[in-house]
Design an enzyme around this catalytic site. Structure first.
Site, PDB file in Angstrom:
ATOM      1  N   THR A 150       0.893  -1.163   0.000  1.00  0.00           N
ATOM      2  CA  THR A 150       0.000   0.000   0.000  1.00  0.00           C
ATOM      3  C   THR A 150       0.926   1.206   0.000  1.00  0.00           C
ATOM      4  OG1 THR A 150      -0.101   0.210   2.404  1.00  0.00           O
ATOM      5  CG2 THR A 150      -1.762  -1.212   1.390  1.00  0.00           C
ATOM      6  N   HIS A 151       0.531   2.265  -0.686  1.00  0.00           N
ATOM      7  CA  HIS A 151       1.392   3.456  -0.823  1.00  0.00           C
ATOM      8  C   HIS A 151       2.745   3.094  -1.425  1.00  0.00           C
ATOM      9  CE1 HIS A 151      -1.422   5.473   2.021  1.00  0.00           C
ATOM     10  NE2 HIS A 151      -1.442   4.271   2.565  1.00  0.00           N
ATOM     11  N   SER A 272      18.596   0.428 -25.865  1.00  0.00           N
ATOM     12  CA  SER A 272      18.845   1.863 -25.914  1.00  0.00           C
ATOM     13  C   SER A 272      19.784   2.141 -27.071  1.00  0.00           C
ATOM     14  CB  SER A 272      19.481   2.304 -24.593  1.00  0.00           C
ATOM     15  OG  SER A 272      20.230   3.488 -24.792  1.00  0.00           O
ATOM     16  N   LYS A 278      21.237  -1.602 -21.672  1.00  0.00           N
ATOM     17  CA  LYS A 278      19.840  -1.374 -21.318  1.00  0.00           C
ATOM     18  C   LYS A 278      18.883  -2.380 -21.951  1.00  0.00           C
ATOM     19  CE  LYS A 278      18.115   1.656 -19.376  1.00  0.00           C
ATOM     20  NZ  LYS A 278      17.899   3.044 -19.794  1.00  0.00           N
ATOM     21  N   GLU A 285       5.553   0.456 -20.487  1.00  0.00           N
ATOM     22  CA  GLU A 285       5.421   1.917 -20.343  1.00  0.00           C
ATOM     23  C   GLU A 285       4.283   2.432 -21.218  1.00  0.00           C
ATOM     24  OE1 GLU A 285       9.619   3.871 -20.070  1.00  0.00           O
ATOM     25  OE2 GLU A 285       9.820   2.009 -21.152  1.00  0.00           O
TER      26      GLU A 285
END
Ligand code: ARG
Length: 452
Positions: A150-151, A272, A278, A285
């Site tokens: 949570t949070h 990348s 990467k 996303e």
């Protein structure tokens, strides 16, 4: 003859035309025209020969559109006019009879209803495919502990299966919304004419039946004014895409080196252009970023329809690009979510370690005191004091001596060690819908039954 003495301004034509996007409605437009021609003949409004000519011409039009050889003309404003113009080129004057007892207003509403229904069905299938992939992943990771958050702070451990199944229930609600949307396309607009009905004894029931509608729209004014089913589709899509954005963001977080819970397959990752090491979760996303675009389409169409006087207004032509882009974007996202999950490999150890922080068992310790008769609110304070001492002294709760524990409460006795034994934090969650393994298995069965 035309009512107009001046040609249209090219920029007006550009603004006014919808052909560039509404051409994808052609299969529905042709299908509806076939049904309409058959009904006109059955009612004696055109002859059987005329009907046959129209059907022959429509078959040619359909095959030209199908294979991409349809000769669009510069003046074709929309797909409806293009089809009728070409039909008339093929069959001659009789082509002009197809539009008897029909207006583009009821025609376009009918095409869009057919399109929306077909796409709602296709969306349900893609949702079901994603649900199936989630069920397989839940089954495979049935007893893999991970932190529940949570949070975005570690809160209580859960099984990965339980977390994945949460998405199945979200998708089940999405599926219901798309089924509802399909239901909302069940009243046939055709036969409403421009807005008031038509001057012929048509048989709307026959057309409804041949196009798969459940009935006919009972009010001709509402029939041509209504785009609720498009709003329903966009609303269902906005919620579904928002669900996928949450999945996308979890995959982004979980695949980061900081979490290290999951590795996405190369098929759904990119590199990348400058940093050779990467591996980026671009698809995840984009799941995150596509949702607001769909919400934007919903908002835009609400804007178009807001305060719009009855009945048809050209504003309503703006329904299509929002609808079409929503369909395409959502379908791509559903494919991507499924592909990513099918190829994801989870790291059992990383997740288990993250879930083994003893502080995560604080609620369970409080519940131990509750079972000893201490009111929960007091237990909360006692355990908070214990946690504070552990954090301040940099020690684990299991390092506390019996005397240290007893200093916080006489009830913190030998059973504390049992509570801190890790499985118990999960297996103690025995309530319906909880994370204890028998409950998760029960849930998995219930989720499977949704698709049976
Ligand atoms: N292209 C128009 C639309 O998509 C078709 C309906 C046009 N009707 C009219 N009366 N101008 O809404």
């Amino acid at each position: 003859m035309s009512r107009f003495s001046e040609p249209q301004d090219p920029k007006f034509q550009e603004l006014n035309a919808s052909l560039s996007f509404d051409r994808r409605l052609w299969p529905h437009d042709v299908e509806q025209s076939r049904a309409h021609a058959a009904m006109l003949a059955a009612q004696g409004i055109i002859s059987a020969d005329e009907r046959d000519e129209l059907l022959r011409g429509l078959a040619t039009v359909a095959s030209e559109l199908e294979e991409g050889s349809f000769p669009f003309a510069p003046d074709d404003e929309d797909i409806h006019m293009a089809v009728e113009r070409r039909l008339t080129e093929i069959v001659g004057r009789v082509g002009g009879k197809l539009h008897t007892a029909r207006s583009r207003n009821d025609q376009v509403a009918t095409d869009v209803a057919l399109f929306t229904r077909a796409q709602a069905g296709a969306t349900v299938e893609l949702i079901e495919a994603l649900m199936r992939t989630l069920l397989v992943a839940a089954d495979r990771h049935i007893d893999w502990p991970m932190p529940g958050y949570t949070h975005l702070q570690r809160a209580q451990p859960v099984y990965l299966s339980h977390h994945l199944l949460a998405y199945v229930w979200m998708l089940e609600r999405d599926r219901a919304r798309f089924r509802f949307t399909a239901d909302q396309t069940q009243s046939l607009p055709l036969g409403a004419g421009a807005l008031a009905g038509v001057n012929f004894a048509t048989d709307r029931g026959q057309v409804a039946q041949s196009l798969g509608f459940g009935g006919v729209a009972p009010n001709s004014i509402d029939a041509v004014s209504n785009r609720d089913f498009v709003l329903d589709f966009l609303g269902a899509a906005a919620t579904c895409a928002t669900h996928l954005s949450r999945l996308g963001n979890e995959l982004v977080l979980w695949s980061s080196q900081e979490f290290g819970f999951v590795t996405l397959s190369d098929a759904w990752s990119s590199g990348s252009s400058i940093m050779p090491q990467k591996k980026n979760p671009d698809a995840a996303e984009l799941l995150r970023a596509k949702a607001p675009r769909i919400v934007g389409h919903l908002t835009a169409l609400h804007g178009v329809m807001h305060a719009l006087p009855l009945t048809y207004n050209k504003d309503m032509q703006e329904d299509k690009e929002h609808l079409f882009d929503t369909v395409d974007t959502l379908h791509l996202c559903l494919h991507a979510a499924r592909g990513m999950l099918a190829g994801a490999s989870f790291d059992r150890d990383r997740m288990a370690r993250a879930a083994s922080d003893e502080l995560i068992a604080a609620t369970d310790l409080a519940d131990l005191l509750v079972r000893r008769g201490v009111p929960f609110r007091e237990c909360h304070g006692i355990v908070a004091g214990l946690v504070r001492e552990a954090v301040d002294s940099g020690r684990a709760l299991s390092d506390f001596s019996p005397a240290e524990l007893a200093a916080h409460s006489e009830h913190l006795d030998g059973e504390v060690a049992e509570v801190l034994a890790q499985r118990s934090w999960l297996e103690s969650k025995v309530s319906e819908g909880g994370t204890a393994l028998p409950r998760v298995r029960e849930q998995l069965e219930a989720a499977r039954a949704l698709l049976a």
